[in-house]
Design a protein around this motif. Structure first.
Motif, PDB file in Angstrom:
ATOM      1  N   THR A 164       0.841  -1.202   0.000  1.00  0.00           N
ATOM      2  CA  THR A 164       0.000   0.000   0.000  1.00  0.00           C
ATOM      3  C   THR A 164       0.869   1.242   0.000  1.00  0.00           C
TER       4      THR A 164
ATOM      5  N   PHE B  61      -9.357  -4.079  -0.073  1.00  0.00           N
ATOM      6  CA  PHE B  61      -9.008  -5.490  -0.196  1.00  0.00           C
ATOM      7  C   PHE B  61     -10.120  -6.321  -0.827  1.00  0.00           C
TER       8      PHE B  61
ATOM      9  N   HIS C 147      -9.678  -8.344  -4.204  1.00  0.00           N
ATOM     10  CA  HIS C 147      -9.760  -9.803  -4.114  1.00  0.00           C
ATOM     11  C   HIS C 147     -10.802 -10.345  -5.078  1.00  0.00           C
TER      12      HIS C 147
ATOM     13  N   ASP D 171      -4.196  -8.571   4.481  1.00  0.00           N
ATOM     14  CA  ASP D 171      -5.147  -7.581   4.981  1.00  0.00           C
ATOM     15  C   ASP D 171      -4.977  -7.477   6.498  1.00  0.00           C
TER      16      ASP D 171
ATOM     17  N   ASP E 160      -6.748  -6.144   8.724  1.00  0.00           N
ATOM     18  CA  ASP E 160      -7.998  -6.123   9.490  1.00  0.00           C
ATOM     19  C   ASP E 160      -8.604  -7.524   9.495  1.00  0.00           C
TER      20      ASP E 160
ATOM     21  N   ASP F  64     -12.152  -7.771   8.359  1.00  0.00           N
ATOM     22  CA  ASP F  64     -12.262  -7.613   6.915  1.00  0.00           C
ATOM     23  C   ASP F  64     -11.930  -8.931   6.215  1.00  0.00           C
ATOM     24  N   ARG F  65     -10.933  -9.636   6.717  1.00  0.00           N
ATOM     25  CA  ARG F  65     -10.582 -10.939   6.133  1.00  0.00           C
ATOM     26  C   ARG F  65     -11.752 -11.908   6.265  1.00  0.00           C
TER      27      ARG F  65
END
Length: 621
Positions: free
Chosen positions: A416, A424, A428, A458, A460, A463-464
């Protein structure tokens, strides 16, 4: 037909002024054969005669074996403007020959002799088209240097477009194109440096501009009094660069370079199966494959010598600008070099080669000035556009090149850019489209590998988990859902090893995902008839098998003892395992009746056996 001595005498005795030029052309056409070519070449040493009739001889001569000396003389002494037009007209005829070859391929149902003849004819046609293409390009290399005009770029633009339309990305034609660009580099004000030693290549084609005597070139009889405009030098350089980028794209798309497969072999040597020939070995040891590497290296070297020595000038264009698929179509009458675009696919292939060769070959190449976020993400989505499946299937090498670039960025931790927000999930999703639709299993594997690496990067954890849930809940492709389970397993193992305190180290993860992994199949399979059951298995077997393996990992492994909610095993057994075992047994019984001599049925039976054996081994209590 008269014998060769009579033909030779006729060509000598009827030379103008004994006849007018039209009559002499008729005589030449009547007596033309390979045997008289040396005599005709002697006749053509008269500059005034060749200036009058040379251009009319091009399409007569090019079909004949041994015509090269005569056509070289025409290129050096004929009227360059008229001869260029005739060469391009003749070249356009080669496009028709190539199309006819494709339309005329024989059927496999023909008799043995007819089938062999049908197979041989297209190959012979290809060789002949290639031979003529090489000869005509040799002429153009000489002719363009002879034109003296204020706007030589207008002639060059027309020629390059016609050449590209005719070009077929085989080794000989590509070598001829490289020769042409080398020869015309003087027009761009950038004479080429001596080539650095490259991997040995057996592909060599004639280059009359380099081996011939340019002192024999006649002046341009239509030379304009005014000097070439200063901006023309830069315009011609840019034209040659645009042309080279188009050729690079065509060549890489037509010749499987296996960049992603070889790059992954380099990054993951521990995954190479002992005793199996790797793609890296194949490209090193097989002459045809080695020639592909050599040819791409030469094309890339051309872009460098034409001034493209860093990515700074085009990264933003290919990431955010319009996709240029046919930039040569818009190059006539341009006002400046800035108006000439490069092939987007070609520049993507160039970037991929830079990172691939610098990694695998340890070559000295420019380093792309970009990060996965925002640059690579923008590039991927910009190139795939509104219809990702169509673009992936139409331009598989360009998509592979994008993935190669992504693998390199990820490996080098260029994730990043400062001050950038990483999207992400969207990135993805774009990668998984490549994993689903790309025609090559090796490129699909590269897409899956990159998608998994980026998912784990990622920072977070929530988030994953969200990305995994989206795949398991909404994805219609069983193979991709199976990949999601692999990534989930990796997350669980990673959390346990690192003693992380996140959603993958407690029961939240399995609570949130369990119904997407182990749905209620009681009604789904109970109501399914024999055909529907078979269709369900064919559509979902990849995911079902992976889900069973995941179940064994989840309930039998110490890794997951703290993440499985209480009573989950009993619930999974009731809603998922039992109906699946019942359906598998029914389907197995049916398929056994059809299995003898049916490879598909036997393969399905094998998978069903694996499923049932594994299901029975899962310790759910």
């Amino acid at each position: 037909m008269a014998d060769s001595s009579q033909a030779i005498a006729a060509l000598i005795e009827s030379r103008p002024p004994a006849t007018d030029k039209f009559t002499y052309l008729t005589i030449v056409e009547k007596f033309l054969s390979p045997a008289v070519l040396p005599t005709l070449n002697d006749v053509l040493q008269d500059p005034s005669l060749t200036q009058e009739i040379g251009w009319d001889l091009v399409d007569m001569l090019v079909p004949l074996p041994g015509c090269e000396p005569c056509l070289e003389t025409v290129a050096r002494l004929g009227n360059p403007r008229e001869t260029i037009l005739k060469v391009l007209e003749t070249m356009e005829g080669l496009q028709d020959a190539g199309a006819s070859e494709q339309d005329g391929e024989g059927s496999e149902d023909d008799g043995d002799d007819e089938a062999e003849t049908a197979k041989a004819a297209p190959a012979k046609t290809t060789q002949e088209v290639t031979r003529r293409f090489i000869i005509l390009l040799g002429m153009l290399a000489i002719l363009h240097k002879r034109i003296k005009t204020k706007y030589p770029s207008r002639f060059l633009a027309t020629s390059l477009l016609t050449i590209y339309k005719t070009y077929q990305p085989n080794q000989e034609m590509t070598a001829s194109v490289i020769n042409l660009v080398h020869s015309l580099s003087a027009l761009s004000g950038q004479p080429f440096r001596p080539a650095l030693p490259t991997r040995k290549s057996s592909i060599e084609v004639a280059n009359p501009d380099r081996r011939g005597d340019s002192s024999k070139n006649a002046p341009d009889p239509e030379a304009e009094g005014e000097e070439e405009l200063p901006k023309e030098t830069e315009i011609q350089r840019r034209l040659l660069l645009s042309f080279t980028s188009c050729v690079l794209e065509s060549y890489v798309n037509a010749n499987d370079m296996q960049w992603s497969r070889r790059l992954l072999e380099f990054y993951n040597p521990e995954k190479i199966v002992p005793g199996r020939i790797t793609a890296t070995q194949a490209f090193r040891e097989d002459e045809e494959l080695a020639n592909r590497d050599s040819m791409v290296g030469k094309l890339v070297a051309l872009t460098r010598d034409l001034g493209l020595s860093s990515s700074r000038s085009f990264i933003q264009d290919i990431c955010n600008g319009p996709v240029h698929r046919q930039p040569l179509r818009d190059t006539e009458d341009v006002e400046s070099a800035d108006d000439i675009g490069l092939s987007t696919g070609g520049t993507i292939c160039l970037l991929a080669y830079w990172v691939f060769s610098s990694t695998v070959f340890e070559a000295h190449q420019p380093e792309p000035e970009m990060h996965i976020f925002p640059d690579h993400h923008a590039l991927l989505e910009n190139y795939l556009g509104e219809n990702a499946q169509e673009q992936i299937l139409a331009n598989p090498a360009n998509v592979e090149s994008i993935l190669v670039l992504g693998l390199w960025l990820q490996e080098n931790r260029l994730l990043t850019a400062p001050g950038t927000e990483a999207a992400f999930m969207a990135y993805h999703h774009a990668l998984t489209l490549c994993a689903v639709f790309h025609p090559s299993v090796y490129v699909r594997n590269a897409a899956v590998t990159l998608a998994g690496l980026v998912l784990h990067d990622d920072p977070d954890d929530a988030d994953r988990l969200k990305i995994l849930e989206d795949l398991l809940e909404n994805c219609v492709f069983a193979t991709l859902k199976a990949c999601a389970l692999t990534w989930l397993r990796e997350e669980l193992i990673s959390a346990q090893k690192s003693k992380s305190n996140n959603v993958f180290s407690n029961t939240q993860c399995i609570e949130q995902l369990q119904y997407h992994i182990f749905p209620n199949l009681v009604e789904t399979l109970k109501q399914a008839g024999p055909e529907a059951l078979l269709e369900y298995w064919i559509d979902n077997s990849a995911f079902l098998l992976q889900a069973v393996n995941f179940a064994y990992f989840l309930f039998a492994s110490d890794t997951c003892k703290d993440v499985v909610p209480d009573a989950t095993g009993a619930a999974v057994e009731q809603r998922y395992v039992e109906p699946l075992l019942t359906a598998a047994a029914q389907l197995e019984e049916r398929l056994k009746k059809d299995a003898e001599g049916d490879n598909t049925a036997q393969s399905l039976l094998l998978d069903l056996d694996i499923l049932q054996t594994r299901l029975k081994e899962v310790p759910l209590h």
